[in-house]
Write a protein that holds these residues in place. Structure first.
Motif, PDB file in Angstrom:
ATOM      1  N   SER A  12       9.670   2.517   9.937  1.00  0.00           N
ATOM      2  CA  SER A  12      10.055   2.747   8.540  1.00  0.00           C
ATOM      3  C   SER A  12      10.673   4.124   8.361  1.00  0.00           C
ATOM      4  O   SER A  12      10.294   4.862   7.481  1.00  0.00           O
ATOM      5  CB  SER A  12       8.851   2.544   7.632  1.00  0.00           C
ATOM      6  N   GLY A  13      11.590   4.469   9.253  1.00  0.00           N
ATOM      7  CA  GLY A  13      12.300   5.734   9.095  1.00  0.00           C
ATOM      8  C   GLY A  13      12.181   6.627  10.312  1.00  0.00           C
ATOM      9  O   GLY A  13      11.717   6.188  11.363  1.00  0.00           O
ATOM     10  N   PRO A  14      12.600   7.892  10.157  1.00  0.00           N
ATOM     11  CA  PRO A  14      12.680   8.788  11.306  1.00  0.00           C
ATOM     12  C   PRO A  14      11.352   9.435  11.668  1.00  0.00           C
ATOM     13  O   PRO A  14      11.244  10.650  11.792  1.00  0.00           O
ATOM     14  CB  PRO A  14      13.697   9.840  10.839  1.00  0.00           C
ATOM     15  N   ARG A  15      10.288   8.623  11.809  1.00  0.00           N
ATOM     16  CA  ARG A  15       8.985   9.154  12.211  1.00  0.00           C
ATOM     17  C   ARG A  15       8.287   8.171  13.129  1.00  0.00           C
ATOM     18  O   ARG A  15       8.381   6.962  12.922  1.00  0.00           O
ATOM     19  CB  ARG A  15       8.103   9.356  10.981  1.00  0.00           C
ATOM     20  N   ALA A  16       7.585   8.709  14.126  1.00  0.00           N
ATOM     21  CA  ALA A  16       6.855   7.850  15.056  1.00  0.00           C
ATOM     22  C   ALA A  16       5.434   7.682  14.536  1.00  0.00           C
ATOM     23  O   ALA A  16       4.479   8.239  15.075  1.00  0.00           O
ATOM     24  CB  ALA A  16       6.878   8.457  16.454  1.00  0.00           C
ATOM     25  N   GLU A  17       5.301   6.886  13.485  1.00  0.00           N
ATOM     26  CA  GLU A  17       4.002   6.789  12.811  1.00  0.00           C
ATOM     27  C   GLU A  17       2.922   6.122  13.660  1.00  0.00           C
ATOM     28  O   GLU A  17       1.769   6.533  13.618  1.00  0.00           O
ATOM     29  CB  GLU A  17       4.160   6.016  11.494  1.00  0.00           C
ATOM     30  N   VAL A  18       3.314   5.114  14.406  1.00  0.00           N
ATOM     31  CA  VAL A  18       2.322   4.425  15.251  1.00  0.00           C
ATOM     32  C   VAL A  18       1.811   5.392  16.320  1.00  0.00           C
ATOM     33  O   VAL A  18       0.600   5.546  16.522  1.00  0.00           O
ATOM     34  CB  VAL A  18       2.934   3.163  15.908  1.00  0.00           C
ATOM     35  N   ALA A  19       2.738   6.072  16.972  1.00  0.00           N
ATOM     36  CA  ALA A  19       2.364   7.030  18.027  1.00  0.00           C
ATOM     37  C   ALA A  19       1.486   8.143  17.455  1.00  0.00           C
ATOM     38  O   ALA A  19       0.498   8.550  18.081  1.00  0.00           O
ATOM     39  CB  ALA A  19       3.611   7.622  18.673  1.00  0.00           C
ATOM     40  N   GLU A  20       1.817   8.609  16.265  1.00  0.00           N
ATOM     41  CA  GLU A  20       1.028   9.696  15.661  1.00  0.00           C
ATOM     42  C   GLU A  20      -0.412   9.261  15.427  1.00  0.00           C
ATOM     43  O   GLU A  20      -1.348  10.005  15.715  1.00  0.00           O
ATOM     44  CB  GLU A  20       1.652  10.151  14.332  1.00  0.00           C
ATOM     45  N   ARG A  21      -0.566   8.067  14.907  1.00  0.00           N
ATOM     46  CA  ARG A  21      -1.925   7.564  14.644  1.00  0.00           C
ATOM     47  C   ARG A  21      -2.705   7.426  15.964  1.00  0.00           C
ATOM     48  O   ARG A  21      -3.832   7.894  16.074  1.00  0.00           O
ATOM     49  CB  ARG A  21      -1.825   6.219  13.910  1.00  0.00           C
ATOM     50  N   LEU A  22      -2.088   6.804  16.979  1.00  0.00           N
ATOM     51  CA  LEU A  22      -2.756   6.650  18.281  1.00  0.00           C
ATOM     52  C   LEU A  22      -3.117   8.012  18.861  1.00  0.00           C
ATOM     53  O   LEU A  22      -4.222   8.212  19.378  1.00  0.00           O
ATOM     54  CB  LEU A  22      -1.844   5.904  19.261  1.00  0.00           C
ATOM     55  N   SER A  23      -2.191   8.923  18.743  1.00  0.00           N
ATOM     56  CA  SER A  23      -2.362  10.262  19.305  1.00  0.00           C
ATOM     57  C   SER A  23      -3.593  10.959  18.730  1.00  0.00           C
ATOM     58  O   SER A  23      -4.266  11.725  19.433  1.00  0.00           O
ATOM     59  CB  SER A  23      -1.092  11.059  19.010  1.00  0.00           C
TER      60      SER A  23
END
Ligand code: PLP
Length: 376
Positions: free
Chosen positions: A331-342
């Motif tokens: 949903s745009g220029p952010r790695a939201e899934v990776a951030e949450r996992l991280s």
């Protein structure tokens, strides 16, 4: 620390081979252990060639160089992985374009690759993360359609399979690490593998000073020294001869973790997609109802009980050298899934030689700390 996250498994054969190499006098980068290690590793990966190199980072860099990737080019990389991945791209002179990961298998999300592709894109650098293969078919078919190269980073996944195909054998080139915490080790070391004679001879040429094969000490371009030594290859050949056993032992430990932690609804362990035969590089636990501070509390509590853990990787775009990279997410220029996992992922101790009773103790302590941190 009573339980480190990872530890080596070196046996009698490693010792015997190293002494043999030493006694032979061939301790530099020529010798029979290098030759045997390369041919056996190619066999293990089901490819025609394997080039032994100094580490996994040089394996990635060499793969990109062999493909002719450099200034002005873009290379697609996943958002959640070790920093050596984007570093190799930058070192080759190209720009990493960061793509978010799949929430189910934590590897590059194939659904985002098209959005990340521009006329400057030259390659997709896929990482088989934490021992689980990436979903290769859509990536390979998109790459074929657009004339992009696929490089597989197999540093964490020696021997893992995707729909029956072993990692490293699907892309144009595969890069492996043999660092101390990987599935097999030479202390430091790596491999570039592949089937294409031209790409492999480019990698061999560049790793050994780019000397003209027809004229000694005449160098037609800037070369490198990324050689592995015969002493390291002696350790590696012994490790490789035990690799099935090492992988099976790690798998059994993961199964014990699953048995011990399976009842904790909000803790998710290593993914396993129906099409994947992953290897257990690291035991991963996602604290699905926690945040970063909850995870830190659990890690601190475990440390006080002598149990080491490690947090998941920090996402690539969150680190200073990569903050200006283009990022492509759902949903745009952010790695939201990776951030949450991280923020909610951690690795628990797992190494060959651990007993089921060790896993049971760690699992009980983990559960206690989750309760104490208010996560369960
Ligand atoms: C370990 C690792 C590397 C780097 O390997 P080194 O041998 O430490 O240089 C590269 N990529 C991934 C995904 C890794 O986990």
């Amino acid at each position: 620390m009573r339980y480190p996250v990872s530890s080596l498994s070196l046996g009698e054969l490693e010792r015997q081979y190293v002494l043999e190499a030493l006694d032979s006098g061939w301790i530099s980068s020529l010798g029979s252990f290098i030759t045997r290690f390369e041919s056996d590793f190619a066999g293990f990966c089901d490819v025609r060639h394997a080039v032994a190199v100094s580490n996994g980072t040089t394996a990635l860099f060499l793969s990109l160089k062999a493909l002719g990737i450099g200034r002005g080019d873009e290379v697609i990389v996943p958002a959640l992985t070790f920093a050596a991945v984007p570093a190799a791209v930058v070192e080759a002179g190209a720009e990493p374009v960061v793509v978010d990961v799949d929430p189910e298998n934590w590897c590059l999300d194939p659904g985002l690759v098209e959005k990340a592709t521009t006329p400057r894109t030259k390659a997709i650098l896929v990482v088989h993360s934490y021992g689980h293969p990436a979903d290769m078919d859509p990536i390979l078919s998109f790459a074929r359609e657009r004339g992009l190269a696929v490089v597989e980073d197999c540093a964490e996944a020696h021997g893992a399979r995707y729909k029956g195909r072993v990692v490293g054998s699907m892309g144009e080139l595969g890069a492996f690490s043999l660092y101390g915490n990987k599935i097999i080790t030479t202390g430091e070391g790596g491999f570039v593998v592949g089937n294409d004679d031209g790409l492999i001879s480019r990698a061999r040429f560049l790793k050994d000073h780019a000397m003209d094969p027809e004229r000694r000490y005449y160098h037609t371009e800037v070369g490198y020294n990324f050689r592995l030594t015969n002493l390291q290859a002696a350790v590696g050949l012994a490790q490789l001869s035990r690799i099935r056993e090492l992988i099976a032992a790690r798998e059994a430990l993961l199964e014990t973790y699953r048995k011990e932690l399976g009842h904790l609804g909000r803790v998710r362990l290593n993914p396993r997609m129906p099409w994947a035969e992953p290897v257990n590089w690291m035991v991963c636990a996602l604290l699905e109802s926690a945040d970063e501070s909850g995870r830190e509390k659990v890690m601190k509590g475990l440390r006080e009980k002598g149990i080491d853990t490690r947090p998941f990787f920090v996402t690539i775009p969150e680190m200073p050298p990569y903050r200006s990279c283009r990022v492509v997410g759902r949903s745009g220029p952010r790695a939201e899934v990776a951030e949450r996992l991280s923020r909610i992922g951690l690795n628990l101790p797992c190494y060959v030689g651990m007993l089921d009773s060790d896993v049971e103790f760690i699992a009980r302590s983990f559960e206690e700390e989750l309760v104490r941190a208010g996560i369960l």
